[in-house]
Design an enzyme around this catalytic site. Structure first.
Site, PDB file in Angstrom:
ATOM      1  N   HIS A  56       0.838  -1.204   0.000  1.00 40.11           N
ATOM      2  CA  HIS A  56       0.000   0.000   0.000  1.00 40.11           C
ATOM      3  C   HIS A  56       0.879   1.263   0.000  1.00 40.11           C
ATOM      4  O   HIS A  56       0.674   2.185   0.779  1.00 40.11           O
ATOM      5  CB  HIS A  56      -0.965  -0.002   1.188  1.00 40.11           C
ATOM      6  CG  HIS A  56      -2.050  -1.023   1.070  1.00 40.11           C
ATOM      7  ND1 HIS A  56      -3.182  -0.823   0.308  1.00 40.11           N
ATOM      8  CD2 HIS A  56      -2.170  -2.267   1.593  1.00 40.11           C
ATOM      9  CE1 HIS A  56      -3.951  -1.905   0.376  1.00 40.11           C
ATOM     10  NE2 HIS A  56      -3.355  -2.795   1.138  1.00 40.11           N
ATOM     11  N   TYR A 324       4.199  -3.872  10.875  1.00 37.12           N
ATOM     12  CA  TYR A 324       4.093  -2.503  10.371  1.00 37.12           C
ATOM     13  C   TYR A 324       5.203  -1.581  10.884  1.00 37.12           C
ATOM     14  O   TYR A 324       5.726  -0.761  10.109  1.00 37.12           O
ATOM     15  CB  TYR A 324       2.724  -1.910  10.704  1.00 37.12           C
ATOM     16  CG  TYR A 324       1.557  -2.561   9.991  1.00 37.12           C
ATOM     17  CD1 TYR A 324       1.753  -3.499   8.978  1.00 37.12           C
ATOM     18  CD2 TYR A 324       0.245  -2.257  10.327  1.00 37.12           C
ATOM     19  CE1 TYR A 324       0.688  -4.104   8.336  1.00 37.12           C
ATOM     20  CE2 TYR A 324      -0.832  -2.864   9.683  1.00 37.12           C
ATOM     21  CZ  TYR A 324      -0.602  -3.777   8.690  1.00 37.12           C
ATOM     22  OH  TYR A 324      -1.668  -4.376   8.053  1.00 37.12           O
TER      23      TYR A 324
END
Length: 333
Positions: A56, A324
């Site tokens: 993303h 992340y």
């Protein structure tokens, strides 16, 4: 060259697997995926791009507010689900870990929506969702293995490729890769699904399990392949900027509640549409953040950043939240 490889991998995933791919290798003992391995595996598919997310990578950041519904407090005692509106930061994005991927290219889907709720005590709570109701893998370990198979299945790979072998024994992953994912008219005309299950507890101690969904108030609208082919590389960012200038872009935030037979810890299996839906409130996206590149660099979304009243139920939530920050640190270098 790298993009050509990615296009080949995507196209290969759309082709029927021939008889040769029925051959399988002995399955090694599965070892738990580390956060570093997950990020490394994503980089193995999309490449490592300085300053960019591992997945993303291309997106846009906006701000707005969240107004809880009258039924939200029945579900959870979380502070943003009571009576008070809270500010939100929203990031829309394309799927691939390629910062300049064209918005009308196949690997740009599914699209992402990540939202950060600014809670009254100064803390944050995050949700990460995408525009497909399901996930290619039931666990973080399986997802790592899929990514490694993709990364090792380039144009010169011997048949059956690692991806051929993986998809033979993982029909859900094949279904995810081959499912139609048409280009949207707008980031604001897509439903988004939080595919992991959370445990919600209200002030009376009543527990409800659920998965998040963001339902566009403008309705779901998509482009035909011909319409998409005529769009510019960055049409989604330009469109959402124009759209919010004309008024708020609203989504209903709901949870889908499982039946007793539904799995709570397997995001690769979507629950039937007939399951109960409970409205939590309305997200109103109102303006694009200035200095957007800097804002994107500073943002880190953590699915397990949760207040009292919401807990992870699916183990993948913590696995994603551990990976992340690895990507975040790497893109700061």
């Amino acid at each position: 060259m790298h993009r050509a490889l990615l296009l080949f991998l995507f196209a290969m995933s759309l082709e029927p697997i021939g008889a040769a791919s029925a051959q399988t290798c002995a399955t090694p003992a599965v070892q738990a995926a580390t956060p570093e391995e997950l990020v490394d595996a994503l980089n193995g598919v999309f490449g490592s791009h300085p300053g960019a997310r591992a997945v993303h990578a291309k997106g846009i950041v906006l701000e707005g507010n969240f107004k809880p519904s009258s039924t939200a407090s029945v579900i959870s005692k979380a502070p943003h689900l009571q009576q008070t509106e809270v500010p939100v930061t929203v990031r829309f994005s394309n799927f691939a870990g390629i910062p300049d991927i064209p918005d009308n290219q196949g690997l740009a889907s599914p699209r992402g929506l990540a939202i950060k709720f600014k809670l009254p005590d100064g803390s944050d709570s995050d949700i990460v969702a995408h525009s497909f109701n399901g996930f290619p893998s039931p666990t973080a370990d399986d997802f790592r293995d899929l990514l490694i198979a993709l990364g090792n299945s380039g144009a010169k790979a011997t048949k059956p490729t690692p991806l051929d072998n993986y998809l033979t024994s993982h029909p859900v992953a094949k279904a995810f890769l081959t499912a139609p994912k048409p280009a949207p008219v707008s980031y604001g005309t897509l439903p988004y699904f939080g595919v992991n299950t959370f445990k919600f507890t209200n002030n009376e101690g009543l527990v409800t399990f659920g998965r998040y969904q963001f339902l566009p108030m403008a309705g779901a609208h998509f482009l035909s392949d011909d319409e998409a082919s005529k769009k510019g590389n960055d049409y989604l960012n330009a469109e959402i900027q124009t759209r919010v200038e004309q008024g708020p872009v609203d989504f209903k935030l709901v949870i889908q509640v499982p039946a007793p037979e539904d799995k709570l810890d397997d995001p690769s299996i979507a629950w039937p549409d007939t399951r109960q839906i409970v409205e939590l409130g309305t997200v109103s996206v109102r303006e694009v953040v200035r200095n957007n590149d800097a804002a994107q660099q500073a943002l880190l979304f953590l699915p397990n950043a949760l207040p009292s009243g919401i807990e992870p139920q699916d183990p993948m939530i913590d696995a994603r939240s551990a990976a992340y920050p690895i990507s975040f640190v790497r893109r700061q270098k």
